[in-house]
Design a protein around this motif. Structure first.
Motif, mmCIF file in Angstrom:
data_model
loop_
_atom_site.group_PDB
_atom_site.id
_atom_site.type_symbol
_atom_site.label_atom_id
_atom_site.label_comp_id
_atom_site.label_asym_id
_atom_site.label_seq_id
_atom_site.Cartn_x
_atom_site.Cartn_y
_atom_site.Cartn_z
ATOM 1 N N GLY A 1 -97.508 -74.048 -5.114
ATOM 2 C CA GLY A 1 -96.135 -73.632 -5.364
ATOM 3 C C GLY A 1 -95.154 -74.146 -4.328
ATOM 4 O O GLY A 1 -93.968 -73.771 -4.340
ATOM 5 N N ILE A 2 -95.618 -75.004 -3.435
ATOM 6 C CA ILE A 2 -94.742 -75.579 -2.397
ATOM 7 C C ILE A 2 -93.982 -76.756 -2.987
ATOM 8 O O ILE A 2 -94.564 -77.610 -3.670
ATOM 9 C CB ILE A 2 -95.573 -76.036 -1.175
ATOM 10 C CG1 ILE A 2 -96.302 -74.846 -0.541
ATOM 11 C CG2 ILE A 2 -94.691 -76.733 -0.145
ATOM 12 C CD1 ILE A 2 -97.285 -75.240 0.546
ATOM 13 N N TYR A 3 -92.692 -76.798 -2.726
ATOM 14 C CA TYR A 3 -91.865 -77.926 -3.159
ATOM 15 C C TYR A 3 -91.943 -78.995 -2.074
ATOM 16 O O TYR A 3 -91.416 -78.830 -0.978
ATOM 17 C CB TYR A 3 -90.417 -77.471 -3.378
ATOM 18 C CG TYR A 3 -89.519 -78.571 -3.899
ATOM 19 C CD1 TYR A 3 -89.750 -79.157 -5.145
ATOM 20 C CD2 TYR A 3 -88.452 -79.019 -3.141
ATOM 21 C CE1 TYR A 3 -88.935 -80.162 -5.621
ATOM 22 C CE2 TYR A 3 -87.620 -80.028 -3.603
ATOM 23 C CZ TYR A 3 -87.868 -80.603 -4.846
ATOM 24 O OH TYR A 3 -87.059 -81.600 -5.321
ATOM 25 N N TRP A 4 -92.611 -80.110 -2.375
ATOM 26 C CA TRP A 4 -92.980 -81.090 -1.357
ATOM 27 C C TRP A 4 -91.853 -82.093 -1.109
ATOM 28 O O TRP A 4 -91.831 -83.186 -1.648
ATOM 29 C CB TRP A 4 -94.268 -81.805 -1.757
ATOM 30 C CG TRP A 4 -95.437 -80.880 -1.699
ATOM 31 C CD1 TRP A 4 -95.995 -80.190 -2.728
ATOM 32 C CD2 TRP A 4 -96.164 -80.507 -0.528
ATOM 33 N NE1 TRP A 4 -97.023 -79.409 -2.285
ATOM 34 C CE2 TRP A 4 -97.158 -79.588 -0.940
ATOM 35 C CE3 TRP A 4 -96.075 -80.855 0.830
ATOM 36 C CZ2 TRP A 4 -98.058 -79.009 -0.043
ATOM 37 C CZ3 TRP A 4 -96.970 -80.281 1.726
ATOM 38 C CH2 TRP A 4 -97.947 -79.379 1.287
ATOM 39 N N THR A 5 -90.932 -81.686 -0.244
ATOM 40 C CA THR A 5 -89.884 -82.581 0.231
ATOM 41 C C THR A 5 -90.409 -83.362 1.434
ATOM 42 O O THR A 5 -91.513 -83.119 1.923
ATOM 43 C CB THR A 5 -88.639 -81.768 0.617
ATOM 44 O OG1 THR A 5 -89.030 -80.745 1.554
ATOM 45 C CG2 THR A 5 -88.024 -81.109 -0.611
ATOM 46 N N LYS B 1 -91.651 -81.288 4.367
ATOM 47 C CA LYS B 1 -92.930 -80.609 4.168
ATOM 48 C C LYS B 1 -94.089 -81.601 4.313
ATOM 49 O O LYS B 1 -95.137 -81.257 4.888
ATOM 50 C CB LYS B 1 -92.962 -79.958 2.780
ATOM 51 C CG LYS B 1 -91.872 -78.906 2.542
ATOM 52 C CD LYS B 1 -92.061 -77.702 3.444
ATOM 53 C CE LYS B 1 -90.994 -76.641 3.216
ATOM 54 N NZ LYS B 1 -91.093 -75.983 1.908
#
Length: 258
Positions: A133-137, A140
């Protein structure tokens, strides 16, 4: 670097002389690490969250620490075997060679069978990343990279510290395994779940929490302070006292006479 690559090639060739043994040893390392992975699954069979972290977030934590430890063990095995070098007299030969002593210890031993643990950690990370559920920008991705790379250097520093103690004890000190193998095993869960006392020790004394717990908080969105993402870099300062203590031990070294 060219000389190091030559040593690397020599170690690969020597270990591949017994291919069957190498394959089974690598598989053994894989299944030893798999037991730790199973313990996480058993834990989450009873609980949905541990210390507020979900199953996938804990898997990322586990994979990062396993990758860092495996990489450090692969390249830093010479320092882990350093007491044997002192006992059999091979370190005395290193002292009279026209090469840096630390380089010679580093290049003396490499354990490629540790790739079994590393491969499993990569597989777990590949599984956990899209499900976390991590938004990988970009920040990150940078955080995750720093956790792995700086974690490997931190474990390597612990091996150097272990070798430095051996100058005064000749034999290795088993309590160091609490920090190396113990750090890997307990690192399967975020260090914050073990209480404030342990977290402070792993922050200010042996900064394993700087490459695991604090950047994990940023990675999972529990804080938006970008400094948390950079704490793995601060952990690299731990290498300085490790190096200084090793040089101190080297100045006070007396041959065993072997």
């Amino acid at each position: 670097m060219r000389l190091y690559m030559k040593f690397l090639s020599m170690h690969i060739k020597s270990q591949m002389q017994y291919k069957t043994s190498f394959v089974f040893t690598t598989l053994g390392q894989f299944f030893v690490a798999f037991a730790t992975f199973l313990s996480i699954n058993f834990l989450f069979d009873r609980f949905d969250y541990v210390g507020g972290f979900s199953y996938e977030e804990v898997l990322i934590c586990f994979a990062v620490m396993m990758m860092a430890f495996s990489a450090s063990e692969l390249i830093g095995r010479g320092f882990d075997r350093f007491p044997a070098m002192l006992g059999n007299g091979s370190f005395d030969r290193a002292l009279v060679r026209p090469r840096n002593v630390i380089f010679q210890v580093l290049a003396s031993q490499m354990e490629f069978s540790r790739l079994g643990r590393f491969v499993q950690a990569v597989a777990v990370l590949v599984y956990a990343i899209p499900r976390s559920g991590i938004y990988w920008t970009w920040d990150k991705i940078l955080t995750l990279t720093l956790m792995i790379v700086c974690g490997a250097f931190l474990f390597f520093g612990l091996y150097v510290l272990y070798a430095a103690f051996s100058f005064f004890t000749t034999e290795g000190l088993e309590f160091m395994n609490v920090l190396t193998d113990g750090g890997r095993e307990h690192g399967r869960l975020p260090f914050g779940v073990y209480g404030d006392g342990v977290l402070k020790f792993l922050t200010y004394v042996v900064p394993l929490a700087l490459v695991q717990y604090y950047p994990l908080l940023y990675l999972t969105g529990r804080t938006d302070n970008f400094l948390y993402a950079l704490t793995p870099i601060a952990a690299l300062l731990f290498l300085l006292p490790c190096y200084v203590f090793f040089r101190f031990g080297l100045r006070h070294y007396k041959s065993t006479g072997s």
